[in-house]
Design an enzyme around this catalytic site. Structure first.
Site, PDB file in Angstrom:
ATOM      1  N   ASP A 105      -0.871  -9.091   2.173  1.00 15.19           N
ATOM      2  CA  ASP A 105       0.296  -8.949   1.301  1.00 15.19           C
ATOM      3  C   ASP A 105       1.047 -10.274   1.179  1.00 15.19           C
ATOM      4  O   ASP A 105       0.758 -11.228   1.902  1.00 15.19           O
ATOM      5  CB  ASP A 105       1.240  -7.853   1.834  1.00 15.19           C
ATOM      6  CG  ASP A 105       1.452  -7.941   3.348  1.00 15.19           C
ATOM      7  OD1 ASP A 105       1.248  -9.030   3.927  1.00 15.19           O
ATOM      8  OD2 ASP A 105       1.830  -6.931   3.956  1.00 15.19           O
ATOM      9  N   ASN A 162       8.155   2.056  10.563  1.00 14.40           N
ATOM     10  CA  ASN A 162       8.134   3.271   9.737  1.00 14.40           C
ATOM     11  C   ASN A 162       6.704   3.717   9.429  1.00 14.40           C
ATOM     12  O   ASN A 162       6.492   4.567   8.576  1.00 14.40           O
ATOM     13  CB  ASN A 162       8.913   3.039   8.435  1.00 14.40           C
ATOM     14  CG  ASN A 162       8.300   1.942   7.582  1.00 14.40           C
ATOM     15  OD1 ASN A 162       7.279   1.350   7.944  1.00 14.40           O
ATOM     16  ND2 ASN A 162       8.921   1.653   6.453  1.00 14.40           N
ATOM     17  N   HIS A 195       4.262   1.762   8.195  1.00 11.99           N
ATOM     18  CA  HIS A 195       3.560   1.082   7.102  1.00 11.99           C
ATOM     19  C   HIS A 195       2.428   0.213   7.644  1.00 11.99           C
ATOM     20  O   HIS A 195       2.455  -0.258   8.779  1.00 11.99           O
ATOM     21  CB  HIS A 195       4.522   0.286   6.205  1.00 11.99           C
ATOM     22  CG  HIS A 195       5.032  -1.013   6.736  1.00 11.99           C
ATOM     23  ND1 HIS A 195       6.340  -1.410   6.597  1.00 11.99           N
ATOM     24  CD2 HIS A 195       4.424  -2.037   7.387  1.00 11.99           C
ATOM     25  CE1 HIS A 195       6.502  -2.606   7.130  1.00 11.99           C
ATOM     26  NE2 HIS A 195       5.358  -3.003   7.620  1.00 11.99           N
ATOM     27  N   GLU A 214       4.548   1.267   2.093  1.00 15.49           N
ATOM     28  CA  GLU A 214       5.659   1.977   2.714  1.00 15.49           C
ATOM     29  C   GLU A 214       5.479   3.487   2.554  1.00 15.49           C
ATOM     30  O   GLU A 214       4.771   3.947   1.661  1.00 15.49           O
ATOM     31  CB  GLU A 214       6.970   1.564   2.016  1.00 15.49           C
ATOM     32  CG  GLU A 214       7.260   0.066   2.037  1.00 15.49           C
ATOM     33  CD  GLU A 214       7.813  -0.408   3.376  1.00 15.49           C
ATOM     34  OE1 GLU A 214       7.540   0.208   4.424  1.00 15.49           O
ATOM     35  OE2 GLU A 214       8.536  -1.418   3.361  1.00 15.49           O
TER      36      GLU A 214
HETATM   37  C1  GLP Z   1       5.173  -6.710   8.156  1.00 23.21           C
HETATM   38  C2  GLP Z   1       3.825  -6.907   7.416  1.00 23.21           C
HETATM   39  C3  GLP Z   1       2.778  -6.040   8.039  1.00 23.21           C
HETATM   40  C4  GLP Z   1       3.019  -6.007   9.519  1.00 23.21           C
HETATM   41  C5  GLP Z   1       4.232  -5.190   9.810  1.00 23.21           C
HETATM   42  C6  GLP Z   1       4.701  -5.234  11.248  1.00 23.21           C
HETATM   43  O1  GLP Z   1       6.253  -6.768   7.384  1.00 23.21           O
HETATM   44  N1  GLP Z   1       3.827  -6.752   6.022  1.00 23.21           N
HETATM   45  O2  GLP Z   1       1.493  -6.526   7.695  1.00 23.21           O
HETATM   46  O3  GLP Z   1       1.920  -5.441  10.183  1.00 23.21           O
HETATM   47  O4  GLP Z   1       5.261  -5.518   8.902  1.00 23.21           O
HETATM   48  O5  GLP Z   1       5.359  -6.437  11.519  1.00 23.21           O
HETATM   49  P1  GLP Z   1       5.496  -7.028  12.982  1.00 23.21           P
HETATM   50  O6  GLP Z   1       4.104  -7.292  13.452  1.00 23.21           O
HETATM   51  O7  GLP Z   1       6.287  -8.281  12.837  1.00 23.21           O
HETATM   52  O8  GLP Z   1       6.193  -5.993  13.810  1.00 23.21           O
END
Ligand code: GLP
Length: 266
Positions: free
Chosen positions: A67, A136, A138, A143
Site C-alpha cells: 500500500d 482493528n 486490517h 479497513e
Molecule cells: C499499517 C500498514 C499495514 C500494517 C499495519 C500495522 O498502517 N498499512 O501494512 O501491517 O498498519 O502497523 P504496525 O506494524 O506499525 O503496527
C-alpha cells in the site's frame, strides 16, 4: 492457519526471517510481498544482517509493497516508498526498480491501481507475502468492512488507523486520509502468507482473525481461507487466543523455519 507462538518480538523477527531466507535459498528470484509499518522491521533488519555477513544473497528478489498513502510524494520521509528505500532497497542491495510501490501520486488513481495489479501478475504473482495486522484487524490498508474479494484500489483510512499511525507523523492532522492498497482478494492470491504480530495491543485483532468468524469487520480473518497462511506471534500478541491446541511450536517438528516448526491450528 498455522500459528507459531514464540516468547519475544525478537524471536518473531528471527523465526519469520528464517522462513523468508529458506524461501530465497530455494528460489533466489522470489517475488516477495512487503508490508510496511513497525511489525516487519525486525525481519528486514535480520535479513539485511545476514546479507551483510555474506550468508544471504537478496539481489535477485522482486518486491511489491502492499500500500501507499495518497498525498505523500515518494520522497516524503513518511511515504511507504521512502520506508522501503530505507529498510529494503539499500540494505538488501537491490536495484531500485526491484521494489514496486503503488503510485499514489498519479492523477488517475484507479488507473494506477489497475496497473499495479497488472505488474504483480506480470511478475508471476507473489510467492511470499509478509503482513502485519492493524489493531482493528486490517491487513494492508483494508479497513473494516472491506470486501473480502477486493482488489487494489483507493480507499479511506479509518479513524482508528489514523490515530495508530499518528506516531509516525509530526502532527495527527498530517496523517493522510486515503491510500492505495492491494485488496483482500489480491493478498489471498499470494502463494504463501506470513503474518507477524507483536505486543498486547494486537491481541484482540489476532484473536478475532484466528478464532473469530470470517467477517469483513475483521479483514485479517479472510486469511482463514488461505491454504498456506502462517502467523508468527509473540506471547503478548497471542494472549487473546483461547483455543490452545496446536498453537504452540512442536519441538523437533521442523518446517524449515529453523526453530522447530508449529502444529497446525486447523
Ligand atoms: C499499517 C500498514 C499495514 C500494517 C499495519 C500495522 O498502517 N498499512 O501494512 O501491517 O498498519 O502497523 P504496525 O506494524 O506499525 O503496527
Amino acid at each position: 492457519m498455522d500459528i507459531v507462538i514464540v516468547p519475544t518480538a525478537a524471536d518473531v523477527a528471527t523465526y519469520a526471517a528464517d522462513v523468508v531466507a529458506d524461501r530465497i535459498a530455494e528460489e533466489p528470484g522470489t517475488v516477495l510481498g512487503v508490508a510496511t509499518g513497525s511489525s516487519p522491521v525486525g525481519i528486514y533488519r535480520e535479513l539485511a544482517r545476514r546479507r551483510a555477513e555474506g550468508s544471504l544473497d537478496l539481489a535477485h528478489l522482486t518486491c511489491f509493497a502492499l500500500d501507499e498513502y495518497v498525498g505523500l510524494a515518494p520522497e516524503h520521509p513518511r511515504s511507504y516508498a521512502a520506508y522501503l528505500d530505507r529498510e529494503i532497497v539499500r540494505p538488501f542491495g537491490l536495484a531500485p526498480g526491484r521494489v514496486r510501490v503503488p503510485d499514489a501520486s498519479r492523477a488517475d488513481l484507479e488507473e494506477a491501481a489497475e496497473e499495479y495489479e497488472q505488474s504483480i501478475a506480470a511478475a508471476g504473482g507473489i510467492d511470499l507475502q509478509i503482513l502485519g495486522i492493524g489493531t482493528n484487524g486490517h491487513i494492508g490498508f483494508n479497513e473494516p468492512v472491506s470486501s473480502l474479494s477486493s482488489r487494489t484500489r483507493v480507499t479511506a483510512l479509518s479513524a482508528q488507523t489514523r490515530t495508530d499511525n499518528a506516531r509516525f507523523f509530526d502532527r495527527p492532522q498530517d496523517v493522510p486520509t486515503h491510500c492505495l492498497t492491494q485488496g483482500l482478494g489480491t493478498i489471498l492470491e499470494a502463494r504463501r502468507v506470513l503474518l507477524v504480530a507483536q505486543g498486547e495491543r494486537k491481541a484482540a485483532a489476532v484473536a478475532a482473525a484466528v478464532e473469530g468468524p470470517v467477517a469483513a469487520r475483521c479483514p485479517a480473518s479472510v486469511l482463514q481461507f488461505h491454504p498456506r497462511a502462517t502467523l508468527v506471534l509473540d506471547e503478548d500478541a497471542a494472549s487473546g487466543l483461547t483455543l490452545e491446541n496446536g498453537h504452540r511450536p512442536v519441538p523437533g517438528r521442523g518446517d524449515g523455519a529453523g526453530q522447530g516448526g508449529s502444529g497446525p491450528a486447523s
